[in-house]
Scaffold this motif. Structure first.
Motif, PDB file in Angstrom:
ATOM      1  N   ARG A  51     -64.899 -16.018 -72.975  1.00 58.27           N
ATOM      2  CA  ARG A  51     -65.424 -16.662 -72.130  1.00 58.27           C
ATOM      3  C   ARG A  51     -64.440 -17.795 -71.170  1.00 58.27           C
ATOM      4  N   GLU A  52     -64.621 -18.191 -70.187  1.00 57.67           N
ATOM      5  CA  GLU A  52     -63.829 -19.011 -69.206  1.00 57.67           C
ATOM      6  C   GLU A  52     -64.106 -20.312 -69.562  1.00 57.67           C
ATOM      7  N   THR A  53     -63.235 -21.168 -69.798  1.00 56.88           N
ATOM      8  CA  THR A  53     -63.452 -22.441 -70.002  1.00 56.88           C
ATOM      9  C   THR A  53     -63.388 -23.286 -68.552  1.00 56.88           C
ATOM     10  N   PRO A  54     -64.019 -24.420 -68.663  1.00 60.22           N
ATOM     11  CA  PRO A  54     -64.079 -25.234 -67.272  1.00 60.22           C
ATOM     12  C   PRO A  54     -62.593 -25.426 -66.644  1.00 60.22           C
ATOM     13  N   GLU A  55     -61.543 -25.423 -67.699  1.00 60.85           N
ATOM     14  CA  GLU A  55     -60.282 -25.799 -67.097  1.00 60.85           C
ATOM     15  C   GLU A  55     -59.897 -24.470 -66.479  1.00 60.85           C
ATOM     16  N   ASP A  56     -60.302 -23.394 -66.855  1.00 62.32           N
ATOM     17  CA  ASP A  56     -60.002 -22.034 -66.400  1.00 62.32           C
ATOM     18  C   ASP A  56     -60.431 -21.693 -64.901  1.00 62.32           C
ATOM     19  N   LEU A  58     -61.454 -24.335 -62.988  1.00 64.27           N
ATOM     20  CA  LEU A  58     -60.592 -25.149 -62.241  1.00 64.27           C
ATOM     21  C   LEU A  58     -59.592 -24.686 -61.568  1.00 64.27           C
ATOM     22  N   ASP A  59     -58.702 -24.239 -62.384  1.00 67.31           N
ATOM     23  CA  ASP A  59     -57.397 -23.540 -62.128  1.00 67.31           C
ATOM     24  C   ASP A  59     -57.533 -22.216 -61.244  1.00 67.31           C
ATOM     25  N   ARG A  60     -58.524 -21.501 -61.446  1.00 66.49           N
ATOM     26  CA  ARG A  60     -58.833 -20.290 -60.637  1.00 66.49           C
ATOM     27  C   ARG A  60     -59.369 -20.949 -59.199  1.00 66.49           C
ATOM     28  N   ARG A  61     -60.111 -21.751 -59.125  1.00 64.98           N
ATOM     29  CA  ARG A  61     -60.532 -22.328 -57.847  1.00 64.98           C
ATOM     30  C   ARG A  61     -59.469 -22.868 -56.979  1.00 64.98           C
ATOM     31  N   TYR A  62     -58.397 -23.644 -57.698  1.00 64.62           N
ATOM     32  CA  TYR A  62     -57.516 -24.369 -57.206  1.00 64.62           C
ATOM     33  C   TYR A  62     -56.435 -23.227 -56.471  1.00 64.62           C
ATOM     34  N   ALA A  63     -56.454 -22.461 -57.287  1.00 64.14           N
ATOM     35  CA  ALA A  63     -55.246 -21.240 -57.198  1.00 64.14           C
ATOM     36  C   ALA A  63     -55.892 -20.439 -55.803  1.00 64.14           C
ATOM     37  N   SER A  64     -57.147 -20.252 -55.821  1.00 62.83           N
ATOM     38  CA  SER A  64     -57.555 -19.385 -54.660  1.00 62.83           C
ATOM     39  C   SER A  64     -57.818 -20.453 -53.330  1.00 62.83           C
ATOM     40  N   GLY A  65     -57.508 -21.340 -53.403  1.00 62.47           N
ATOM     41  CA  GLY A  65     -57.659 -22.467 -52.334  1.00 62.47           C
ATOM     42  C   GLY A  65     -59.211 -22.949 -51.824  1.00 62.47           C
ATOM     43  N   GLU A  66     -59.877 -22.994 -52.807  1.00 65.87           N
ATOM     44  CA  GLU A  66     -61.341 -23.313 -52.786  1.00 65.87           C
ATOM     45  C   GLU A  66     -61.408 -24.839 -52.770  1.00 65.87           C
ATOM     46  N   ILE A  67     -60.603 -25.613 -53.554  1.00 66.20           N
ATOM     47  CA  ILE A  67     -60.438 -26.812 -53.611  1.00 66.20           C
ATOM     48  C   ILE A  67     -59.049 -27.460 -53.336  1.00 66.20           C
ATOM     49  N   ASP A  68     -58.866 -28.705 -52.888  1.00 66.80           N
ATOM     50  CA  ASP A  68     -57.376 -29.128 -52.559  1.00 66.80           C
ATOM     51  C   ASP A  68     -56.930 -29.965 -53.653  1.00 66.80           C
ATOM     52  N   ASP A  70     -56.237 -33.128 -54.251  1.00 72.97           N
ATOM     53  CA  ASP A  70     -56.794 -34.529 -54.654  1.00 72.97           C
ATOM     54  C   ASP A  70     -58.004 -33.909 -55.756  1.00 72.97           C
ATOM     55  N   THR A  71     -58.970 -33.181 -55.055  1.00 72.39           N
ATOM     56  CA  THR A  71     -60.205 -32.771 -55.837  1.00 72.39           C
ATOM     57  C   THR A  71     -59.798 -32.162 -57.253  1.00 72.39           C
ATOM     58  N   TYR A  72     -58.872 -31.162 -57.232  1.00 69.24           N
ATOM     59  CA  TYR A  72     -58.076 -30.595 -58.423  1.00 69.24           C
ATOM     60  C   TYR A  72     -57.855 -31.644 -59.399  1.00 69.24           C
ATOM     61  N   ALA A  73     -56.999 -32.843 -59.108  1.00 67.56           N
ATOM     62  CA  ALA A  73     -56.400 -33.651 -59.938  1.00 67.56           C
ATOM     63  C   ALA A  73     -57.732 -34.544 -60.378  1.00 67.56           C
ATOM     64  N   GLU A  74     -58.553 -34.909 -59.556  1.00 69.80           N
ATOM     65  CA  GLU A  74     -59.845 -35.655 -60.131  1.00 69.80           C
ATOM     66  C   GLU A  74     -60.399 -34.978 -61.302  1.00 69.80           C
ATOM     67  N   ALA A  75     -60.776 -33.679 -61.020  1.00 69.64           N
ATOM     68  CA  ALA A  75     -61.677 -32.940 -61.743  1.00 69.64           C
ATOM     69  C   ALA A  75     -61.118 -32.732 -63.142  1.00 69.64           C
ATOM     70  N   ARG A  76     -59.662 -32.486 -63.164  1.00 69.28           N
ATOM     71  CA  ARG A  76     -58.742 -32.387 -64.370  1.00 69.28           C
ATOM     72  C   ARG A  76     -59.074 -33.624 -65.205  1.00 69.28           C
ATOM     73  N   GLU A  77     -58.992 -34.803 -64.454  1.00 69.54           N
ATOM     74  CA  GLU A  77     -59.146 -36.205 -65.375  1.00 69.54           C
ATOM     75  C   GLU A  77     -60.387 -36.238 -65.894  1.00 69.54           C
ATOM     76  N   ARG A  78     -61.386 -35.706 -64.959  1.00 67.86           N
ATOM     77  CA  ARG A  78     -62.891 -36.011 -65.582  1.00 67.86           C
ATOM     78  C   ARG A  78     -63.153 -34.765 -66.803  1.00 67.86           C
ATOM     79  N   LEU A  79     -62.477 -33.842 -66.662  1.00 68.56           N
ATOM     80  CA  LEU A  79     -62.674 -33.014 -67.664  1.00 68.56           C
ATOM     81  C   LEU A  79     -61.952 -33.254 -69.206  1.00 68.56           C
ATOM     82  N   SER A  80     -60.728 -33.826 -68.788  1.00 74.92           N
ATOM     83  CA  SER A  80     -60.038 -34.313 -70.048  1.00 74.92           C
ATOM     84  C   SER A  80     -60.490 -35.487 -70.962  1.00 74.92           C
ATOM     85  N   ALA A  81     -61.515 -36.270 -69.893  1.00 74.79           N
ATOM     86  CA  ALA A  81     -61.962 -37.372 -70.441  1.00 74.79           C
ATOM     87  C   ALA A  81     -63.345 -37.079 -71.134  1.00 74.79           C
ATOM     88  N   HIS A  82     -63.927 -35.888 -70.792  1.00 72.66           N
ATOM     89  CA  HIS A  82     -65.054 -35.493 -71.519  1.00 72.66           C
ATOM     90  C   HIS A  82     -65.031 -34.417 -72.446  1.00 72.66           C
TER      91      HIS A  82
END
Length: 87
Positions: A51-56, A58-68, A70-82
């Motif tokens: 199963r893909e984790t939320p981090e996986d 997020l990484d895939r979406r960032y690598a494919s260019g779906e998110i920029d 800043d959005t990637y860094a913010e989402a990573r922080e939220r995921l690590s906090a939760h």
């Protein structure tokens, strides 16, 4: 008395042999088919799926260019906090 029904068995026997051969071929293919990770054996798809984790995701979406960035860094922080056990 029973000799008149012999033609029915003669018609049925080839169908029985065909079904038996199909069953054997299916079993051989099922047991020797390779797994998705390239190894052969009985592993099958269900055992090797992960199963893909939320981090996986997020990484895939960032690598494919779906998110920029800043959005990637913010989402990573939220995921690590939760993440369970981070409190």
């Amino acid at each position: 008395m029973y000799w008149n029904d012999g033609w029915a068995w003669m018609a049925f026997m080839p169908l029985l042999w065909i079904a038996l051969i199909v069953l054997v071929v299916w079993a051989v293919v099922r047991l020797t088919r390779g797994t998705p990770d390239g190894t052969s054996g009985r592993g099958g798809w269900a055992e090797s799926e992960r199963r893909e984790t939320p981090e996986d995701i997020l990484d895939r979406r960032y690598a494919s260019g779906e998110i920029d960035t800043d959005t990637y860094a913010e989402a990573r922080e939220r995921l690590s906090a939760h993440r369970p056990g981070s409190r």
